[in-house]
Design an enzyme around this catalytic site. Structure first.
Site, mmCIF file in Angstrom:
data_model
loop_
_atom_site.group_PDB
_atom_site.id
_atom_site.type_symbol
_atom_site.label_atom_id
_atom_site.label_comp_id
_atom_site.label_asym_id
_atom_site.label_seq_id
_atom_site.Cartn_x
_atom_site.Cartn_y
_atom_site.Cartn_z
ATOM 1 N N ASP A 266 0.862 -1.175 0.000
ATOM 2 C CA ASP A 266 0.000 0.000 0.000
ATOM 3 C C ASP A 266 0.907 1.236 0.000
ATOM 4 O O ASP A 266 2.135 1.133 0.088
ATOM 5 C CB ASP A 266 -0.982 -0.009 1.177
ATOM 6 C CG ASP A 266 -2.216 0.848 0.867
ATOM 7 O OD1 ASP A 266 -2.157 1.683 -0.056
ATOM 8 O OD2 ASP A 266 -3.241 0.699 1.552
HETATM 9 C C1 BGC Z 1 -5.090 3.129 0.052
HETATM 10 C C2 BGC Z 1 -5.185 2.116 -1.056
HETATM 11 C C3 BGC Z 1 -5.077 2.813 -2.380
HETATM 12 C C4 BGC Z 1 -3.760 3.556 -2.425
HETATM 13 C C5 BGC Z 1 -3.484 4.246 -3.738
HETATM 14 C C6 BGC Z 1 -3.892 4.045 -0.093
HETATM 15 O O1 BGC Z 1 -3.939 5.109 0.782
HETATM 16 O O2 BGC Z 1 -5.062 2.463 1.284
HETATM 17 O O3 BGC Z 1 -6.361 1.376 -0.953
HETATM 18 O O4 BGC Z 1 -5.190 1.911 -3.432
HETATM 19 O O5 BGC Z 1 -3.771 4.528 -1.405
HETATM 20 O O6 BGC Z 1 -4.249 5.357 -3.896
#
Ligand code: BGC
Length: 738
Positions: A266
């Site tokens: 993530d």
């Molecule tokens: C989130 C993810 C997301 C990623 C990219 C993160 O803050 O937890 O689910 O895909 O950002 O935007």
């Protein structure tokens, strides 16, 4: 195809992709390999140069198609090996045409509808050059305080698994190489939905048995559906942050499930390993994430900064890096990016076209759940209404109706509820509108008087209340989940007029409606329905279509009941209506020794306000004649179940038939009910249909104390009905031999 491409594109099977990836890998420098493991954000001035130098495998958040094509051109023509880019974007519930938030889509209980929504989202996103979405989010959550419940598919592993798989199928189609298909990402492995107190990024503790029986199930379903990628969670699971969690990433995902695709971290979650206090610094974080098999790092640069040194120091092995790069390259081959790196938007259907809007409308409509409808307040009728008061902060707000995780949708495409009501009634009904509150959080009662006035002047009132989109989503959690601001006071003021009130709730989560539920006649729960909220809701309110949504989560009476979910355990002292006491019924004078001695709250009892699977219709359905192919089945066999469903009401409607079981005795205690099947059926008035399900004994398996997946012999209960409180009942037994 660039001259450097290793093999001809005619080899298109899975083996072919791998072979091509291997051939390409053999030509790569270490720096180029690490580049493929790095995902960077779009927009930086040095991005083209970094791509040229082979330092970038994927770009996140660049959706200007000209820019994307230019970046792909640099990758294909100016980098040494001509490796195209993965272009990642959070296409969570639509790209330009916004579908309901995933929780709202889940309320449709309609996998085909959900698949169609994902397909449209994929086609629209692909027309901007996106080839990878970070969806579906299949974190089970039983905590509506958590802002990301909006992005989830609810509380139940079976429902979430089925609907998540449908989303994967919609995004990816049957071949990633198809035009308009994009790679999906099952996230967040794992446990993120169980963050303590529903507060984002918080600690997660889930015993392994529950993890396997509940939280991991939808991820296994996504894997079986062929999901291309997984994302590791931000959260710490039982003391080990997911992005460094060997048990999750190696033992379960790679060893037990044999996942062949790739795992992305993530956003900066590898770097955050040290913030968790699991590693001492970025270098250790890179080591840790690499060792558990996180193939690509999102946003942070610990891989780019430290993998080379870690190799030199012999802390990691080149073959580990190679495996990860192969995983990434293989996906690029599968997507056909080496042959078709560029996007010509003219080859795609127009964005937000009529077909997409109609699909978004149906999705919104099927996700609306009718929670209450006293005195048949709904549907409204143009014949009997002369005037209608429309009140509330969410009646005419094209932005707020879209909900969280909308990066690309635009409110100018939204059809609001007020507009749609006007369109529907024309000049047949006099509509008066007062917004009454600037936002759902407003404390001012400034406009209440005008709102009361139009209510008094009208035959009926429809109030559009709830939460604006900013109150749910990532890091948007709430400790109280009531109607924010002065909305309850507004409802009270309108209720005092004595006019019939229909409450339409637009929200990113279940709200505690107990304080207002008795003040209104009908409640339609619409979640955040997206671009087509207006037409979807207007048609429901005026009975062109009957509501058919069912709750994918239980609605608590009070925050203190959380977590409250239907598939709880029996406990040694299960509650029932005759062994609990309400706080108001405690005799003040008497010394009481027992108030029930069962598992309940003195002030909230033991049931939710609305149970999982619940949702009313404008029609009525009767369930009867449950029958089993046999009430004794042998391990390895399939049980066939049938029941009759009859529409006994006056209108055509859809009903979600739900099948629940209870395994009475287990090596680990089993839930009092578990969803094992569902089907959405449309019936005309008076029409009936035989509904059939089949259950293989493997469908009844669970992880026992030794973490073995087993189906145990013994007695089972089985129910079929229209909610988790289904009453049509039968029993069967699994035996060794007949
Ligand atoms: C989130 C993810 C997301 C990623 C990219 C993160 O803050 O937890 O689910 O895909 O950002 O935007």
């Amino acid at each position: 195809m660039t001259p450097q491409s290793p093999l001809t594109p005619t080899i298109s099977d899975a083996k072919g992709h791998e072979l091509r990836a291997q051939a390409l890998l053999s030509k790569m420098t270490l720096e180029e390999k690490i580049g493929q493991m790095s995902q960077v954000t779009g927009g930086s001035w040095h991005l083209p140069q970094d791509i040229q130098e082979g330092k970038v495998g994927s770009v996140i958040n660049e959706v200007n198609v000209e820019t994307v094509n230019e970046l792909q051109r640099v990758a294909m023509e100016e980098s040494r090996l001509g490796i195209p880019l993965l272009i990642g974007r959070d296409v969570i519930h639509g790209f330009k045409t916004i579908f309901p938030i995933p929780l709202g889509q889940a309320a449709s209980w309609n996998p085909e509808r959900i698949k169609e929504g994902a397909k449209i989202a994929a086609v629209e996103a692909a027309s901007a050059g996106v080839n990878w979405t970070f969806a579906p989010m299949i974190d089970i959550t039983r905590d509506p305080r958590w802002g990301r419940i909006a992005e989830s598919l609810g509380e139940d592993p079976y429902l979430c698994g089925e609907l998540g798989a449908a989303m994967v199928a919609g995004f990816q189609s049957d071949d990633l190489d198809n035009k308009g298909s994009i790679a999906a990402c099952a996230k967040h492995l794992a446990g993120y939905g169980a963050v303590e107190s529903g507060m984002d990024y918080n600690t997660v503790n889930i015993p392994e048995n529950e993890l396997r029986n509940v939280y991991l199930r939808p991820f296994k379903k996504a894997l079986d559906a062929g999901v291309a990628t997984f994302m590791s969670s931000f959260s710490d699971l039982n003391g080990v942050p997911a992005s460094g969690n060997e048990f999750l990433m190696k033992q379960v995902l790679r060893k037990e499930w044999d996942f062949k695709g790739f795992v992305v971290s993530d956003w900066e979650s590898i770097k955050e390993l040290s913030v968790h206090g699991y590693t001492a610094n970025d270098k250790e974080s890179a080591l840790c994430a690499l060792s558990v098999g996180i193939d690509m790092e999102m946003a942070s640069t610990t891989y780019a900064d430290h993998l080379a040194t870690l190799l030199e120091e012999n802390k990691i092995k080149l073959h580990e890096v190679d495996t990860m790069v192969l995983n990434v390259l293989t996906l690029k081959f599968k997507l056909g990016l080496f042959e078709n790196p560029y996007t010509n938007p003219n080859e795609f259907p127009e964005l937000v076209n009529e077909k997409h809007l109609q699909a978004a409308k149906l999705s919104a409509q099927e996700g609306c759940v009718l929670l209450k409808n006293d005195h048949q307040t709904l549907p409204l009728s143009k014949q009997t209404l002369n005037s209608l008061a429309v009140i509330g902060p969410l009646a005419d707000d094209g932005y707020e109706q879209m909900g969280t995780w909308v990066f690309d949708g635009e409110s100018r495409h939204s059809h609001t509820c007020l507009q749609a009501l006007h369109d529907h009634v024309g000049d047949e009904v006099d509509i008066r509108f007062v917004r009454a509150m600037e936002t759902s959080r407003s404390k001012s009662q400034h406009e209440f008087e005008q709102a009361v006035e139009i209510a008094q002047q009208s035959d009926a009132v429809v109030m559009f209340v709830g939460e604006e989109s900013i109150l749910s989503g990532e890091a948007h959690c709430r400790a109280e989940i009531n109607l924010p601001g002065n909305q309850a006071e507004l409802i009270e003021a309108i209720a005092a007029t004595g006019k019939p009130i229909v409450l339409v709730v637009l929200a990113g989560r279940p709200l505690t409606l107990a304080p207002v539920i008795d003040k209104v006649d009908a409640v339609l729960y619409a979640w955040h329905p997206g671009t087509m909220a207006g037409p979807a809701i207007a048609e429901l309110l005026f009975g062109l279509v009957s509501p058919s949504g069912k709750l994918p989560v239980s609605f608590p009476r009070a925050v203190g009941q959380i977590p409250i979910y239907y598939s709880k355990k029996n406990t040694g002292r299960p509650p029932s209506w005759d062994n609990i006491t309400h706080i108001d019924d405690i005799d003040g004078a008497a010394v009481q020794t027992s108030l029930g001695m069962s598992s309940f709250h003195l002030d909230a009892g033991f049931t939710p306000l609305f149970p999982f699977g619940f949702g009313l219709s404008y029609s009525q359905f009767e369930y009867s004649d449950i029958a089993l192919s046999s009430n004794r089945i042998v391990l390895g066999d399939t049980l066939n179940i049938t029941a009759q469903l009859r529409n006994t009401g006056a209108v055509e409607a859809q009903e979600v038939v739900q099948l629940y079981i209870r395994d009475l005795v287990g090596n680990v205690t089993r839930p009092i009910k578990e969803l094992k099947g569902f089907e959405k059926i449309r019936l005309k008035p008076g029409e009936s249909q035989t509904v059939s399900f089949s259950l293989h004994t493997d469908d009844l398996a669970f992880y026992n104390q030794k973490m073995q997946l087993v189906t145990e012999l013994g007695d089972f209960h089985l129910w079929i009905g229209g909610s988790s409180e289904a009453e049509l009942f039968t029993e069967f037994e699994i035996v060794e031999t007949l």
